[in-house]
Motif scaffolding. Structure first.
Motif, short mmCIF file in Angstrom:
data_model
loop_
_atom_site.label_atom_id
_atom_site.label_comp_id
_atom_site.label_asym_id
_atom_site.label_seq_id
_atom_site.Cartn_x
_atom_site.Cartn_y
_atom_site.Cartn_z
N HIS A 153 0.83 -1.27 0.03
CA HIS A 153 0.05 -0.01 0.02
C HIS A 153 0.97 1.18 -0.20
CE1 HIS A 153 -2.82 2.93 1.57
NE2 HIS A 153 -3.87 2.01 0.89
N GLU A 154 0.47 2.19 -0.72
CA GLU A 154 1.42 3.60 -0.69
C GLU A 154 1.57 4.01 0.73
OE1 GLU A 154 -2.52 6.56 -1.66
OE2 GLU A 154 -1.08 6.22 -3.02
N ALA A 155 0.71 3.64 1.61
CA ALA A 155 1.03 4.60 3.00
C ALA A 155 1.92 3.38 3.87
CB ALA A 155 -0.06 4.21 3.73
N ASP A 156 2.38 2.47 3.26
CA ASP A 156 3.29 1.49 3.97
C ASP A 156 4.70 1.98 4.13
OD1 ASP A 156 1.18 -0.28 3.81
OD2 ASP A 156 2.32 -1.86 2.45
N LEU A 195 14.13 -13.83 3.32
CA LEU A 195 13.06 -13.84 2.51
C LEU A 195 11.77 -13.70 3.25
CD1 LEU A 195 11.69 -14.57 -0.15
CD2 LEU A 195 11.52 -17.30 0.66
N GLY A 196 10.84 -12.70 2.77
CA GLY A 196 9.55 -12.16 3.30
C GLY A 196 9.69 -11.22 4.58
N HIS A 197 10.98 -10.95 5.03
CA HIS A 197 10.69 -10.18 6.09
C HIS A 197 10.94 -8.74 5.67
CE1 HIS A 197 11.63 -12.70 9.55
NE2 HIS A 197 11.58 -13.67 8.68
N LYS A 198 10.53 -7.84 6.76
CA LYS A 198 10.45 -6.44 6.51
C LYS A 198 11.60 -5.60 6.63
CE LYS A 198 6.96 -6.67 9.65
NZ LYS A 198 6.92 -8.26 9.55
N VAL A 199 11.67 -4.37 5.66
CA VAL A 199 12.57 -3.51 5.65
C VAL A 199 11.98 -2.25 6.17
CG1 VAL A 199 14.51 -2.47 4.48
CG2 VAL A 199 14.16 -4.91 4.25
N ALA A 200 12.55 -1.24 6.59
CA ALA A 200 11.96 0.00 7.02
C ALA A 200 12.44 1.01 5.82
CB ALA A 200 12.72 0.57 8.43
N LEU A 201 11.38 1.56 5.23
CA LEU A 201 11.75 2.45 4.30
C LEU A 201 12.10 3.91 4.48
CD1 LEU A 201 8.97 1.55 1.69
CD2 LEU A 201 11.31 0.91 1.73
N CYS A 202 11.94 3.96 6.01
CA CYS A 202 12.20 5.60 6.51
C CYS A 202 12.59 5.25 7.88
CB CYS A 202 11.08 6.33 6.30
SG CYS A 202 9.59 5.90 7.25
N ASP A 203 13.23 6.24 8.55
CA ASP A 203 13.54 6.24 9.94
C ASP A 203 12.13 6.37 10.60
OD1 ASP A 203 16.36 6.45 9.35
OD2 ASP A 203 16.45 8.61 9.66
N SER A 205 6.52 4.96 17.20
CA SER A 205 5.82 5.52 15.96
C SER A 205 5.44 4.05 15.32
CB SER A 205 6.83 5.94 15.26
OG SER A 205 7.28 7.23 15.59
N THR A 206 4.48 4.30 14.43
CA THR A 206 3.90 3.20 13.76
C THR A 206 4.50 2.43 12.81
OG1 THR A 206 2.48 4.67 12.06
CG2 THR A 206 1.41 4.51 14.14
N VAL A 207 4.48 1.16 12.43
CA VAL A 207 4.95 0.27 11.57
C VAL A 207 3.61 -0.16 10.55
CG1 VAL A 207 5.82 -1.84 11.03
CG2 VAL A 207 6.75 -0.43 12.99
N VAL A 208 3.74 0.36 9.46
CA VAL A 208 2.39 0.25 8.70
C VAL A 208 2.65 -0.70 7.38
CG1 VAL A 208 0.83 1.47 7.12
CG2 VAL A 208 1.88 2.53 9.27
N ARG A 209 1.73 -1.61 7.40
CA ARG A 209 1.71 -2.73 6.09
C ARG A 209 0.36 -2.80 5.72
NH1 ARG A 209 3.29 -8.94 5.32
NH2 ARG A 209 3.19 -8.94 3.22
N TYR A 210 -0.05 -3.09 4.56
CA TYR A 210 -1.33 -3.07 3.98
C TYR A 210 -2.28 -1.90 4.31
CZ TYR A 210 -0.54 -8.38 4.06
OH TYR A 210 -0.21 -9.64 3.88
N GLY A 211 -1.31 -0.69 4.28
CA GLY A 211 -2.11 0.39 4.82
C GLY A 211 -2.78 0.55 6.30
N GLU A 212 -2.42 -0.27 6.95
CA GLU A 212 -2.70 -0.54 8.51
C GLU A 212 -1.56 -0.51 9.63
OE1 GLU A 212 -5.99 -0.59 9.32
OE2 GLU A 212 -6.85 -0.54 7.42
N VAL A 213 -1.86 0.12 10.47
CA VAL A 213 -0.91 -0.06 11.85
C VAL A 213 -0.80 -1.63 12.20
CG1 VAL A 213 -0.14 0.60 13.93
CG2 VAL A 213 -1.30 2.15 12.31
N ILE A 214 0.15 -2.12 11.90
CA ILE A 214 0.49 -3.62 12.50
C ILE A 214 1.34 -3.56 13.70
CG2 ILE A 214 0.51 -4.52 10.13
CD1 ILE A 214 3.55 -4.90 10.40
N GLY A 215 1.69 -2.39 14.13
CA GLY A 215 2.61 -2.37 15.63
C GLY A 215 3.30 -0.96 15.82
#
Length: 525
Positions: free
Chosen positions: A14-17, A46-54, A59-69
């Motif tokens: 999602h663009e908000a991720d 494989l399959g793990h997350k990388v931060a695209l910004c600091d 602060s929120t971690v966002v995937r699928y356009g939703e706060v996952i943590g």
């Protein structure tokens, strides 16, 4: 791990991720430059997350356009984000959810698709032709297992139109609070499993004779009516479908076995008269489930299932998705898709019931996520749920089926079940499922003897390694070799082939079948 020079393949949902997941088969090495300019600070599997910004602490971690943590520590751009770095959000308050519905417009009907199935007297259609030996108590399981082996060896070869014989063994029936309010769940589950379309109404019940769950409670109503009609008209003498091992007519184990074999042969003769005939795709009742999930489940396989689910609904068929704890954290995305406010409220009620059930056990929904889920890149149940519900597609949710109940309406149903693969499968069988589709990212040999299970892999690594256990590879979506629509259509056609008996799923070909596991929230005495 791959070299830093390898072209990175990442997926942003999602663009908000503010995270992406790594899609390279061997993961990526520190120093790899991503397309959008982020340089990896860590080796990322494989399959793990990388931060695209600091990401600042809390602060929120966002995937699928939703706060996952929420970040438990400052996370620099390019770092590998694993579950130890993320605090799970609190569960959304159910009391704050709206029952206002905005279901998507109905998609155009899909006509002209059919499969070769077995029509039943009650109007349902089976995809298999199976003799089921239902049991009223676990005490008889050893005997039924023995008898099933004998039937397969001695009788089944004489009845070529019968696919299999199965014992519906379970751990219920006695030593339980049979009249407790919650006991209705396992009891109606057993009652409705006996009515599964793949059994053709020819169920026989093996009991002990002293159990709390009376065998008569497990006979399908239509079978009881046929017995009464036959007795009144004397057109056919049907033997009682119930056999109790404590019956004084039996002298020893050998006579018990002979009695069961004789009864089984009567039902085998009936089932052998059934033949496949062309049935519209509207007679499909397909269960959707996932197990051994990973971060690709919500990217590849589950979206393809969702596309296929929409096709089945457009063809007039029935689809059910389940697993309450893997829906709970995405329930706010589903209530508006309900057909009516009453269905929306029923969804909320099932979430609330399960919250209370978990609370009594002194756990919450976070107990769902497994070590394998986390190794596959899922940080918590919130992220898992957001990927899980995608297999429901986009159709309106027409009804909510409580645990052990049968589906009542064609279309997309939510069948409330625990997330346990075996319990979910058992309850979907009770709901009337005649075929199941099961996605996995970590891998599982799960299968059911009562209904075909199509196994769909979420990533190419698994499909290559388990080449003879996986029926369809959805990992091609992640690598750009196929689209969600491509794999969705492929799955739809595979469902029709499997339902017609023209193609065997891997679990049936290899004989890999799991036991039934009842959901029993009532006390055990």
């Amino acid at each position: 791990m791959n070299t830093p020079n390898e072209t990175a393949i990442t997926i942003r949902m999602h663009e908000a991720d503010n995270v992406v997941i790594v899609a390279n088969a061997g993961g990526l090495k520190a120093g790899t430059l991503l397309d959008e300019g982020t340089r990896l600070l860590d080796d990322v599997p494989l399959g793990h997350k990388v931060a695209l910004c600091d990401i600042a602490a809390e602060s929120t971690v966002v995937r699928y356009g939703e706060v996952i943590g929420y970040a438990l520590e400052p996370i620099a751009r390019g770092r590998w984000i694993n579950e130890s770095m993320v605090r799970m959000p609190d569960a959304r308050l159910l009391s704050e959810l709206s029952t206002e519905v905005r279901p998507a417009p109905e998609l155009p009907p899909l006509q002209g698709y059919s499969f070769e199935g077995y029509r039943n007297a009650d109007g349902t259609v089976g995809t298999k032709n199976v003799l089921a030996l239902s049991t009223s108590v676990q005490c008889v399981a050893g005997v039924t297992d023995h008898v099933v082996r004998r039937i397969k060896q001695e009788l089944l070869p004489r009845y070529p139109n019968v696919d299999d014989v199965v014992a519906l063994n379970h751990s219920y029936g006695c030593g339980v609070a049979i009249n407790a309010p919650a006991a209705i769940v396992p009891i109606r589950t057993l009652q409705n499993i006996a009515r599964n379309p793949n059994f053709g109404g020819e169920v026989m019940v093996i009991g002990l004779g002293c159990e709390k769950l009376l065998p008569t409670r497990l006979i399908p109503e239509e079978q009881v009516l046929r017995l009464a009609e036959n007795a009144a008209e004397a057109t056919e003498i049907r033997p009682s479908p119930i056999l109790s091992l404590q019956d004084e007519a039996f002298n020893g184990f050998g006579e018990m076995v002979d009695g069961i074999l004789q009864l089984a042969e009567y039902h085998l003769e009936k089932l052998n008269r059934r033949t496949r005939e062309t049935c519209p795709a509207s007679e499909l009742v397909v269960g959707m489930q996932c197990g051994g999930s990973d971060a690709f489940s919500g990217v590849t396989a589950n979206p393809a299932l969702g596309f296929a689910a929409d096709l089945i609904v457009r063809a007039g068929g029935t689809v059910m998705f389940s697993e309450v704890t893997e829906v709970r954290d995405a329930i706010h995305l589903l209530t508006s898709r309900a057909k009516s406010p009453e269905v929306a409220q029923a969804l909320i009620d099932q979430m609330d019931w399960y919250d209370n059930y978990l609370s009594l056990g002194q756990v919450d929904r976070s107990a769902n996520t497994t070590p394998g889920n986390k190794k596959g890149g899922l940080s918590n149940i919130v992220e898992k749920a957001l990927g899980s519900i995608i297999k429901s597609g986009t159709s309106a949710i027409v009804d909510v089926v409580e645990p052990g109940e049968r589906v009542r309406k064609r279309g997309l149903n939510f069948a409330a079940t625990p997330a346990s693969d075996f319990i979910c499968g058992t309850l979907q069988l009770a709901a009337g499922m005649n075929l199941q589709v099961f996605t996995t990212g970590r891998g599982t040999p799960y299968g059911l003897s009562m209904a075909p299970v199509i196994k769909v892999s979420t990533n190419k690594t698994l499909s290559r390694r388990w080449h003879d256990l996986i029926d369809l590879d959805a990992g091609r979506i992640a690598t750009g070799e196929a689209t969600i629509e491509d794999v969705g259509w492929e799955l739809f056609h595979l469902i029709l082939e499997v339902a017609s008996g023209r193609q065997l799923v891997a679990a049936d070909r290899l004989g890999l079948h799991n036991d039934l596991v009842l959901f029993n929230p009532a006390p055990v005495t």
